[in-house]
Enzyme design. Structure first.
Site, mmCIF file in Angstrom:
data_model
loop_
_atom_site.group_PDB
_atom_site.id
_atom_site.type_symbol
_atom_site.label_atom_id
_atom_site.label_comp_id
_atom_site.label_asym_id
_atom_site.label_seq_id
_atom_site.Cartn_x
_atom_site.Cartn_y
_atom_site.Cartn_z
ATOM 1 N N GLU A 280 0.836 -1.215 0.000
ATOM 2 C CA GLU A 280 0.000 0.000 0.000
ATOM 3 C C GLU A 280 0.870 1.264 0.000
ATOM 4 O O GLU A 280 0.532 2.266 -0.617
ATOM 5 C CB GLU A 280 -0.889 -0.055 1.245
ATOM 6 C CG GLU A 280 -1.861 1.081 1.434
ATOM 7 C CD GLU A 280 -2.996 1.095 0.431
ATOM 8 O OE1 GLU A 280 -2.890 0.444 -0.620
ATOM 9 O OE2 GLU A 280 -3.985 1.796 0.691
ATOM 10 N N THR B 132 -4.467 9.877 -4.757
ATOM 11 C CA THR B 132 -4.386 9.801 -3.297
ATOM 12 C C THR B 132 -3.312 10.743 -2.776
ATOM 13 O O THR B 132 -3.523 11.478 -1.822
ATOM 14 C CB THR B 132 -4.059 8.353 -2.853
ATOM 15 O OG1 THR B 132 -5.029 7.493 -3.443
ATOM 16 C CG2 THR B 132 -4.110 8.212 -1.349
#
Lengths: 313, 313
Positions: free
Chosen positions: A136, A188
């Site tokens: 991630e 993001t």
């Protein structure tokens, strides 16, 4: 005893889509969705390499092992556990990239859950979260477990602590999630970049009350309390401008009966909670119509909460 | 129907001591103590005046009705409900002023609960909190319900919202509270004044995780989770310097087995949670000893949580 089971040569695992942030609990709450997910298949190799064999995805993804969330997580887990066997990865992306549904987390989680299937002594879910986080990290630039944790554990999860990793599974009333993914580009990293590094004390107190009340609502399975509590005074006002028509779409969801509507993760997708499947369908249509009025096309998914998280196939 | 019961001329009410903030939940969480409290007796008057007849207290308190928390709360409640009858107040202070045990809140609450005893149609607990808050406001300079709410409701309370007033009673495991009141002067107003008007985003996220986990711990009645979660990264570091020897006393409490130790409200008192009465006695002694090493004398109370809050006698 050998680290790996002798008779296992290939393991596939499925990891569900997830939604993070939920309107309260920025960076600490997330949930697993039942609608879609990623599947990763690991096959043993003799050459000690971690190799991406194939990615089935509508959008292009890096085949270089250190740039892909799944292979990087596998590599870190092998290093840490002292596994010297190599693996080929096949990644089947069910989650559209940039949809705000935790695609990068799901690939990493499916990969480490598959690898766990090879182990003579499988590791705990908390440790799987830790390894998936490495994956991630390359995708989002930060060690945020709010997608990875619900992906591994299922349900609605609270990350009490990252070091040591501690995840709490919350109870919840029956809920249907609507995810609406507008065809807008919000990364993001840039969605994090615009956030103010400080929070006003007064807002902090108000938002704390909302968070605490939402946790109570989950435990009490009290939908009306959830409706009163799911508010985001801190993050949403800063990110709303990244999504064309955001407040109109949110209002359309609420007017159509949604319990709450907010950015899913860092956006641009929105997540709405609904009490029933029929209610969720009306809410989804209202949100799509509101986006259309802003000339924005969008995809949508309706999903109950996935109670179990990732699993080997 | 008349607003007041015809046959009631005098009502006394008791309101318990309280502790606010608890280490997590600044300004939103508080609890009621069983150890001590204030009693207020209201007697009808024919002259339509609100008069303080007598205050039994070791320290001096204002007899002027608009400066006393009890009489001011009664005055506001009479005005709002259209009560034109006058009342004499006798206030029996069981809670030492400035002890960090919600003395001003208790007097105001006992007064409005006593007044409620006169009403043909008594008002809700939420409205009692609102009226008592007027009293608390003159004492602390702000509309903070974290003492008033547990004083009215009992138990451990979360204030979800002040406008409209909404209080949630939390479940909790069996707990013993130790309150240690050092003989130091810290005024609520100045303790608020030193707080930074902003909170770092990173601290906000970490503290949110602690708060959410503590709420889970209360619902799950999980003392070990409570132990891991009761931390204050935001307020405690700013106020600790106001209390001589603060961190030594806190550490002494933890070393003696306390679940947590923190400033009670704005201090200077400390609140420690313990699992048993015997445990609480050891913790209290350890805290007193630590204060003595800093040449600070202190009083202490050991109390379970009061489950019911204020009541008429």
């Amino acid at each position: 005893m050998s680290l790996l089971k002798a008779d296992v040569n290939r393991v596939s695992a499925f990891a569900p889509a997830t939604s993070a942030n939920l309107g309260v609990g920025f960076d600490i709450l997330g949930l697993a969705l039942d609608a879609v997910g990623d599947t990763v298949t690991l096959t043993k190799r003799d050459d000690n390499q971690i190799v991406i064999e194939k990615i089935n995805s509508v959008t292009g993804l890096p085949l270089e092992p250190t740039k892909n969330t799944a292979s990087f997580a596998v590599q870190k887990m092998c290093e840490d556990l002292g596994i010297t066997t190599g693996f080929s990865l096949q990644i089947d992306k069910g989650i559209a990239m940039g949809s705000g549904m935790g695609g990068s987390a799901a690939s990493a989680v499916a990969a480490v859950v598959a690898l766990n299937g090879f182990l003579s002594s499988p590791i705990s879910k908390e440790r799987l979260v830790e390894f998936a986080l490495y994956g991630e990290e390359i995708a989002s630039g930060g060690r945020h477990a709010d997608n990875v944790a619900p992906c591994v554990f299922g349900g609605i999860t609270l990350i009490r602590s990252i070091d040591p990793m501690e995840v709490i599974n919350l109870p919840y009333p029956e809920l249907y999630c609507v995810i609406v993914h507008p065809h807008l580009q919000v990364e993001t990293k840039s969605a994090r970049g615009i956030l103010s590094p400080t929070v006003a004390l007064k807002k902090y107190i108000e938002q704390s009350a909302a968070l605490a009340a939402a946790i109570c609502a989950f435990y009490q399975k009290d939908v009306e309390l959830l409706r009163r509590s799911m508010q985001d005074l801190i993050i949403e006002p800063q990110r709303a401008a990244l999504v064309t028509g955001y407040y109109d779409v949110k209002q359309a969801a609420i007017d159509a009966g949604a319990i709450s509507a907010t950015l899913s993760g860092s956006g641009p997708s929105l997540l709405a909670f609904c009490e029933s499947k029929t209610g969720a369908e009306s809410v989804a249509q209202a949100m799509l119509t509101a986006f259309k009025q802003h000339q924005v096309n969008a995809d949508h998914w309706i999903s109950p909460i996935n109670p179990n998280g990732a699993y080997t196939l």
